[in-house]
Design a protein around this motif. Structure first.
Motif, mmCIF file in Angstrom:
data_model
loop_
_atom_site.group_PDB
_atom_site.id
_atom_site.type_symbol
_atom_site.label_atom_id
_atom_site.label_comp_id
_atom_site.label_asym_id
_atom_site.label_seq_id
_atom_site.Cartn_x
_atom_site.Cartn_y
_atom_site.Cartn_z
ATOM 1 N N ARG A 155 -6.011 3.442 -3.931
ATOM 2 C CA ARG A 155 -5.830 2.443 -4.054
ATOM 3 C C ARG A 155 -5.455 1.908 -2.492
ATOM 4 O O ARG A 155 -4.145 2.071 -2.168
ATOM 5 C CB ARG A 155 -4.678 2.546 -4.964
ATOM 6 C CG ARG A 155 -4.650 1.015 -5.863
ATOM 7 C CD ARG A 155 -3.848 0.456 -6.477
ATOM 8 N NE ARG A 155 -3.520 1.059 -7.709
ATOM 9 C CZ ARG A 155 -4.482 0.467 -8.647
ATOM 10 N NH1 ARG A 155 -4.543 -0.985 -8.350
ATOM 11 N NH2 ARG A 155 -4.852 1.444 -9.993
ATOM 12 N N ILE A 157 -4.128 0.545 0.274
ATOM 13 C CA ILE A 157 -2.513 -0.192 0.118
ATOM 14 C C ILE A 157 -2.245 -2.007 0.725
ATOM 15 O O ILE A 157 -1.266 -2.100 0.318
ATOM 16 C CB ILE A 157 -1.619 0.668 1.602
ATOM 17 C CG1 ILE A 157 -2.000 2.225 0.836
ATOM 18 C CG2 ILE A 157 -0.124 0.209 1.968
ATOM 19 C CD1 ILE A 157 -0.524 2.460 -0.224
ATOM 20 N N TYR A 160 -3.915 -3.863 -3.587
ATOM 21 C CA TYR A 160 -3.618 -3.023 -4.733
ATOM 22 C C TYR A 160 -5.027 -3.737 -5.654
ATOM 23 O O TYR A 160 -4.969 -2.716 -6.705
ATOM 24 C CB TYR A 160 -2.682 -2.984 -5.581
ATOM 25 C CG TYR A 160 -1.733 -1.870 -4.726
ATOM 26 C CD1 TYR A 160 -1.761 -1.271 -3.497
ATOM 27 C CD2 TYR A 160 -0.832 -1.149 -5.734
ATOM 28 C CE1 TYR A 160 -0.779 -0.617 -3.097
ATOM 29 C CE2 TYR A 160 0.238 -0.295 -4.680
ATOM 30 C CZ TYR A 160 0.273 -0.067 -3.825
ATOM 31 O OH TYR A 160 0.556 0.599 -3.027
ATOM 32 N N ARG A 161 -5.462 -4.297 -5.190
ATOM 33 C CA ARG A 161 -6.574 -4.806 -6.283
ATOM 34 C C ARG A 161 -7.856 -3.887 -5.981
ATOM 35 O O ARG A 161 -8.683 -4.450 -6.990
ATOM 36 C CB ARG A 161 -7.028 -6.008 -6.422
ATOM 37 C CG ARG A 161 -5.774 -7.205 -7.262
ATOM 38 C CD ARG A 161 -6.219 -8.763 -6.778
ATOM 39 N NE ARG A 161 -6.350 -8.873 -5.314
ATOM 40 C CZ ARG A 161 -5.883 -9.978 -5.053
ATOM 41 N NH1 ARG A 161 -6.600 -10.930 -5.321
ATOM 42 N NH2 ARG A 161 -6.121 -9.881 -3.638
ATOM 43 N N TYR A 163 -10.289 -0.765 -4.089
ATOM 44 C CA TYR A 163 -10.010 0.881 -3.605
ATOM 45 C C TYR A 163 -10.723 0.920 -2.972
ATOM 46 O O TYR A 163 -11.857 0.553 -2.709
ATOM 47 C CB TYR A 163 -10.479 2.014 -4.802
ATOM 48 C CG TYR A 163 -9.932 1.710 -6.198
ATOM 49 C CD1 TYR A 163 -8.908 3.185 -6.135
ATOM 50 C CD2 TYR A 163 -10.000 0.624 -7.185
ATOM 51 C CE1 TYR A 163 -8.090 2.496 -7.368
ATOM 52 C CE2 TYR A 163 -8.670 0.600 -7.893
ATOM 53 C CZ TYR A 163 -8.016 1.769 -8.034
ATOM 54 O OH TYR A 163 -7.286 1.305 -9.454
ATOM 55 N N ASN A 180 -5.520 5.735 5.364
ATOM 56 C CA ASN A 180 -4.432 4.920 3.621
ATOM 57 C C ASN A 180 -3.150 5.271 3.820
ATOM 58 O O ASN A 180 -2.203 4.193 3.711
ATOM 59 C CB ASN A 180 -4.995 5.606 2.355
ATOM 60 C CG ASN A 180 -4.545 3.871 1.287
ATOM 61 O OD1 ASN A 180 -4.516 2.767 2.143
ATOM 62 N ND2 ASN A 180 -4.503 4.108 0.239
ATOM 63 N N VAL A 303 3.253 7.336 -4.817
ATOM 64 C CA VAL A 303 1.909 6.267 -5.338
ATOM 65 C C VAL A 303 1.937 5.832 -7.032
ATOM 66 O O VAL A 303 2.549 7.965 -6.921
ATOM 67 C CB VAL A 303 0.941 5.126 -5.355
ATOM 68 C CG1 VAL A 303 0.721 4.997 -3.904
ATOM 69 C CG2 VAL A 303 0.005 7.201 -4.964
#
Length: 303
Positions: A155, A157, A160-161, A163, A180, A303
């Motif tokens: 996801r 960083i 977060y919407r 990938y 990431n 996370v």
């Protein structure tokens, strides 16, 4: 590369009568539900004994795309059949064949030893079939709809919407994972010295290299394994035999072959005092060194 279907999507005939959006919203037979603020993030309802619907603002079309790919290109892997997929008022609706039976976690502790062995054998066969499915692109690492990797460590960083991915080599996959973590360190410098990020960047490849990209469920825990007794047969010891179906394919993708066990043994899924944590290695290949490295970066990223 396989081409994702267009949304809205309706499967080929024959289909049972499908519910309307109003009928779905009115359904009170709720199998699972999560909320986000005042809205339904995800809800799963059983409309009748043949149809189940997963819908909400956090349901993604890539899960439906995964089910279509499985039906068309890997039909021997037991998964729900997608009847219809559409979006309405910011909610995605996945209308599927209802898988009979119960979740494995609801019955595992009550099963006889021979019944557990029967289920483990079925899972081993399913996982072996998954690993034999040929990836459409050599060295491809991404979701089944051709997009990024829908896994928590990938996801983005900084957003977060989104990938990260897809990647087109194992080295790029590892670089994406480490990158990431570097992005997290750069954003929150107080969390850890940059030396650890530099260490990962230099040495992570030594462990996470030399693996095939394989079809991966991505969340293979007991609650996503449905079992139903097979009334027409018995197991090898004369006890009950079961049919097994894997559900909840939203995290599926083409991952390195060590990824499935890492996710299955994730902290929230495994309890090492429970028998299941040991039995899982009987149907999933285990990569101890890779597991240790991934668990470490998982802890570091938090996370």
């Amino acid at each position: 590369m396989w081409e994702p279907v267009q949304v809205p999507f309706v499967n080929s005939e024959p289909l049972p009568p499908l519910p309307t959006t109003s009928e779905i919203h009115a359904c009170t037979n709720i199998l699972g539900e999560t909320t986000l603020g005042q809205k339904t993030a995800t809800k799963i309802v059983a409309v009748n004994d043949k149809i189940v619907v997963k819908y909400g603002t956090c349901v993604e079309t890539w899960e439906g795309q995964a089910l279509v790919l499985l039906e068309r290109h890997a039909p021997k892997i037991p998964a729900p059949r997608l009847y219809k997929m559409y979006q309405e008022d910011q909610e995605v609706f996945l209308i599927m064949r209802r898988v009979p039976g119960v979740q494995l976690d609801s019955i595992w502790s009550s099963l006889a030893a021979s019944e557990k062995d029967d289920i483990i054998n079925k899972l081993r066969d399913i996982c072996e079939k998954m690993r034999k499915v040929e990836c459409p692109i050599p060295n491809f690492y991404g979701s089944l709809d051709g997009g990024g990797l829908h896994a928590f460590l990938f996801r983005n960083i900084n957003d977060y919407r989104k990938y990260l991915g897809p990647f087109f080599s194992e080295s790029d996959f590892v670089a994406g994972l480490v990158g990431n973590y570097r992005a997290l360190i750069d954003r929150d410098k107080h969390q850890s010295p940059n030396y650890k990020a530099a260490f990962y960047e230099k040495y992570m490849f030594r462990v996470l290299e030399g693996h095939r990209s394989v079809l991966t469920h991505g969340d293979l825990q007991q609650k996503n394994i449905m079992i139903v007794e097979n009334k027409s047969g018995l197991n090898s010891d004369g006890g009950r035999s079961f049919d097994v179906v894997l559900v909840d394919w939203e995290s599926a993708g083409w991952f390195p072959e060590y990824w499935e066990f890492f996710i299955a043994s994730w902290t929230l899924s495994f309890h090492w005092e429970d028998e299941w944590s040991w039995r899982a290695q009987e149907f999933l290949p285990v990569f101890p060194a890779e597991l240790a490295v991934l668990q470490q970066i998982d802890r570091d990223m938090g996370v």
